[in-house]
Design a protein around this motif. Structure first.
Motif, PDB file in Angstrom:
ATOM      1  N   ASP A  46       1.062  -1.065  -0.078  1.00  0.00           N
ATOM      2  CA  ASP A  46       0.034   0.053  -0.173  1.00  0.00           C
ATOM      3  C   ASP A  46       0.740   1.378  -0.138  1.00  0.00           C
ATOM      4  OD1 ASP A  46      -2.040   2.128   0.619  1.00  0.00           O
ATOM      5  OD2 ASP A  46      -3.127   0.568   1.274  1.00  0.00           O
ATOM      6  N   GLU A  82      -0.941  -4.158   3.833  1.00  0.00           N
ATOM      7  CA  GLU A  82      -1.716  -3.700   4.688  1.00  0.00           C
ATOM      8  C   GLU A  82      -2.520  -4.874   5.253  1.00  0.00           C
ATOM      9  OE1 GLU A  82      -4.784  -1.454   2.447  1.00  0.00           O
ATOM     10  OE2 GLU A  82      -5.609  -0.752   4.422  1.00  0.00           O
ATOM     11  N   CYS A  97      -1.904   1.181   6.350  1.00  0.00           N
ATOM     12  CA  CYS A  97      -2.542   1.535   5.182  1.00  0.00           C
ATOM     13  C   CYS A  97      -1.657   2.679   4.388  1.00  0.00           C
ATOM     14  CB  CYS A  97      -3.995   2.317   5.636  1.00  0.00           C
ATOM     15  SG  CYS A  97      -4.998   2.612   4.038  1.00  0.00           S
ATOM     16  N   GLU A 130      -4.629   1.535  10.336  1.00  0.00           N
ATOM     17  CA  GLU A 130      -6.202   2.011   9.622  1.00  0.00           C
ATOM     18  C   GLU A 130      -7.114   0.816  10.358  1.00  0.00           C
ATOM     19  OE1 GLU A 130      -7.192   1.410   5.860  1.00  0.00           O
ATOM     20  OE2 GLU A 130      -8.434   3.196   5.856  1.00  0.00           O
ATOM     21  N   GLU A 183      -5.544   6.711   8.297  1.00  0.00           N
ATOM     22  CA  GLU A 183      -5.464   6.654   7.017  1.00  0.00           C
ATOM     23  C   GLU A 183      -3.885   6.827   6.499  1.00  0.00           C
ATOM     24  OE1 GLU A 183      -7.145   5.095   4.271  1.00  0.00           O
ATOM     25  OE2 GLU A 183      -5.769   6.008   2.788  1.00  0.00           O
ATOM     26  N   ASP A 236     -10.214   7.198   8.540  1.00  0.00           N
ATOM     27  CA  ASP A 236     -10.912   6.778   7.325  1.00  0.00           C
ATOM     28  C   ASP A 236     -12.233   5.719   7.781  1.00  0.00           C
ATOM     29  OD1 ASP A 236     -12.155   6.030   4.938  1.00  0.00           O
ATOM     30  OD2 ASP A 236     -10.223   4.389   4.374  1.00  0.00           O
ATOM     31  N   GLU A 279      -9.525   9.951   3.460  1.00  0.00           N
ATOM     32  CA  GLU A 279      -8.424   9.353   2.934  1.00  0.00           C
ATOM     33  C   GLU A 279      -7.301  10.025   2.581  1.00  0.00           C
ATOM     34  OE1 GLU A 279      -8.579   5.259   2.131  1.00  0.00           O
ATOM     35  OE2 GLU A 279     -10.536   5.272   1.473  1.00  0.00           O
ATOM     36  N   ASP A 301      -9.135   8.237  -3.165  1.00  0.00           N
ATOM     37  CA  ASP A 301      -8.456   7.437  -2.082  1.00  0.00           C
ATOM     38  C   ASP A 301      -7.284   8.121  -1.927  1.00  0.00           C
ATOM     39  OD1 ASP A 301      -7.106   5.820  -0.183  1.00  0.00           O
ATOM     40  OD2 ASP A 301      -8.339   4.061  -0.529  1.00  0.00           O
TER      41      ASP A 301
HETATM   42 FE1  FEO Z   1      -6.744   1.344   3.655  1.00  0.00          FE
HETATM   43 FE2  FEO Z   1      -8.560   3.680   4.012  1.00  0.00          FE
HETATM   44  O1  FEO Z   1      -7.923   2.679   2.907  1.00  0.00           O
END
Ligand code: FEO
Ligand code: CA
Ligand code: CA
Length: 614
Positions: A100, A124, A219, A234, A314, A333, A420, A512
């Protein structure tokens, strides 16, 4: 104050002259654009089509290289990936799953290099049904074996990877690089700041409440001006098992979206009892923090910085106040949750890296209230002030931080539509917030103006200039505006707001991760294909006649999400994290792609790619 300001001006000059960490377009901003134009010049390419395909696609004139994939060896003794030969021991020596957040930090530290550096990458969560042949998403937590769980634990967390671009322009991993490192979901992590040692953080295994086991659900994140990386936890509910109604702090567990679960989503609690909150009710309180990692010191333990609050973190993107204090923008988030800002007590010391080591332990966490007059106020979450008192269940600042969300409720913060990406533009200093949406909203507010916000939107915050003439990210209030309302511009019901010239491929939904190139262009990744049917990466100007005019630049493989656009300082390479290809397949026999290698008998593999011209 004036001494501080002139000191900062001096530091800025020094840092920029040395190509170090504070100048726009250098390591601090990330950037550029895989294109050679400089700021102010147009960035032209032929827009591509958005469509789910087994492979990925770029505009003509650009190529992508696979830099590193799930399972690629990081250390000299690590074996090559083979899905038939996975083991917990090898997983600890290989790149993790579901990359991520991705940061590029030039090597050597402070050099501004664009062909040699460290990638620091979050992993993640696992998708065990796409890691282990024969395992299906149905009954996963009951059927997963102990070895498989331990492979997942090793494949989550964070990787630090040395990468280099060779004379032919090809990016590759330096296997066995001195900084290469794995931090996993069971690495000991120090807990620091006001909540460290708090009784609500103490467990049987850690009676002092100072060391947690692991980091997970990492994240997005951020880079600090002193060259460390912030990785964001997250939410943690998927990883734990237990009964919420038996928990001594049921309200807090429900606010953190815990539900009753026999084994947790991935079955980890069957083999590791600290994931069972019936037995260890304080364990969940040791997650959902921001973790600071020093990638240039492989021996330094990661640190959970509790001063930055506890919620579904986030990202954690940094900027500077006019007086040189560091500011960290933090989104929570979840639907109806908040936007936060941390401001350090002391200024950053760019001459003495060690002086910043615990800078993030002292400072003020504040939460945003967006008013209809176009002002956003930062409301400080300080114990003993206003409602944050023992009468409301806060005995100390540690309580305020462990229950950040409840404290923010009491201050009257503005409930948002799933914040996000939340990041300053390195050129203009304006701050952008991507909100993926909130289908449950029934009452609009000025900053979240659509009820049933199914498509998301982007806000713009404008800090006032400080005495140094630069945007003061530490000011008590900013201006704000709606930048984009997502949706189909041709469907009046969507109430979309894009530039009038937005093309058929140019509009997007559910924004995002965001990022900026050195010219200050905004790059947006979507997460959740929604009415577009597929995720992508778009780029747009934030100033000038094409402000808010997005164009589709990258079409990722089917059922994957692009994450974390990150540029080398010269703007010639765009690193992009491609997460979970074919994620909706129930098992490996049903995957829709073998991206990126399409190797017989091997699964699709999440990977970090480098996009370059050529
Ligand atoms: Fe892991 Fe808010 O996306
Ligand atoms: Ca995200
Ligand atoms: Ca997301």
């Amino acid at each position: 104050m004036s001494a501080l300001l002139s000191r900062r001006a001096l530091l800025m000059r020094t840092a920029c002259a040395g190509g170090a960490l504070l100048c726009a377009g250098s390591a601090y901003s990330g950037v550029a654009h895989a294109a050679s134009e400089t700021a102010g010049q147009p960035f032209e390419f032929d827009e591509i089509a958005l469509e789910p395909r087994a492979g990925d696609r770029l505009p003509i004139g650009y190529t992508r290289q696979v830099v590193i994939r799930w399972g690629d060896p990081l250390f000299a003794d690590a074996p090559a990936f083979d899905v038939a030969r996975l083991s917990p021991a090898t997983a600890r020596r290989q790149f993790g799953i579901n990359n991520d957040y991705t940061a590029f930090l030039p090597l050597p530290l402070g050099s501004g290099s664009s062909d040699h550096g460290l990638l620091v990458v979050n992993h993640e969560y696992p998708n065990p049904q796409l890691m282990f042949p024969g395992l299906d998403v149905a009954g996963l937590a009951e059927n997963i074996t102990r070895d498989q769980v331990d492979i997942c634990i090793a494949a989550c967390g964070v990787s630090v990877v040395e990468v280099q671009r060779d004379a032919a322009g090809q990016w590759g991993v330096v296997q066995g690089g001195a900084y290469n490192r794995r931090i996993t979901a069971d690495t000991p992590i120090r807990i620091s700041g006001p909540a460290a040692g708090h009784p609500r953080l103490r467990t049987a295994a850690d009676p002092a409440g100072l060391w947690a086991l692991g980091t997970h659900d990492n994240c997005n994140g951020g880079r600090t001006p002193w060259g460390t990386v912030l990785t964001c936890e997250e939410g943690s509910a998927d990883f734990f098992a237990g009964h919420v109604d038996r928990h001594p702090d049921r309200a807090l567990m429900e606010r953190s979206h815990y539900e009753d679960s026999a084994h947790g989503r991935y079955g980890w609690a069957r083999f590791h009892e600290h994931f069972d909150f019936d037995r260890h009710p304080n364990e969940p309180n040791r997650f959902e923090w921001v973790v600071e990692i020093d990638p240039f010191d492989p021996e330094a333990p990661p640190v959970k910085r509790t001063a930055l609050g506890r919620f579904a973190h986030e990202g954690a993107h940094c900027a500077l106040a006019a007086d040189g204090r560091v500011v960290v923008y933090l989104g929570d988030d979840y639907e109806f949750e908040y936007c936060y800002r941390f401001t350090s007590q002391r200024p950053v010391d760019m001459q003495n890296r060690a002086a910043n080591r615990d800078l993030l332990d002292d400072g003020v966490l504040a939460v945003a209230r967006f008013d209809g007059d176009g002002t956003v106020h930062w409301l400080p979450l300080i114990w003993g002030q206003g409602p944050l008192t023992p009468e409301n269940g806060f005995a100390n600042q540690g309580d305020v931080l462990i229950e950040t969300r409840r404290a923010a409720d009491l201050l009257g913060a503005t409930p948002m539509d799933s914040p996000e990406g939340f990041e300053p533009n390195p050129v203009t200093g304006h701050v952008y917030i991507a909100l993926t949406g909130n289908g449950d909203r029934t009452e609009p507010n000025p900053a979240n103006p659509r009820a049933a916000n199914n498509h998301g939107h982007i806000l713009e915050m404008i800090p006032p200039n400080g005495a140094n003439g630069q945007p003061d990210h530490g000011a008590d209030s900013f201006a704000w505006d709606v930048f984009i309302l997502c949706g189909d511009p041709k469907n009046p019901q969507d109430q979309a707001q894009f530039h009038a010239d937005t093309s058929r491929q140019g509009w997007f939904v559910e924004p995002d991760n965001i990022g900026f190139d050195p010219a200050g262009r905004l790059w947006v990744c979507s997460d959740g294909p929604g009415i577009r049917g597929h995720d992508g990466l778009w780029v747009m100007d934030t100033t000038g006649p094409k402000r808010g005019l997005p164009r589709l630049f990258y079409n990722p493989p089917i059922q994957s999400e692009c994450c974390s656009p990150a540029f080398t300082p010269d703007g010639q390479t765009l690193f992009l994290s491609i997460q979970h290809p074919s994620e909706r397949a129930a098992n490996l026999a049903e995957v829709l792609t073998g991206w990126p290698d399409f190797a017989p008998g091997q699964p699709p593999r999440p990977a970090v790619i480098a996009i370059v011209r050529g």
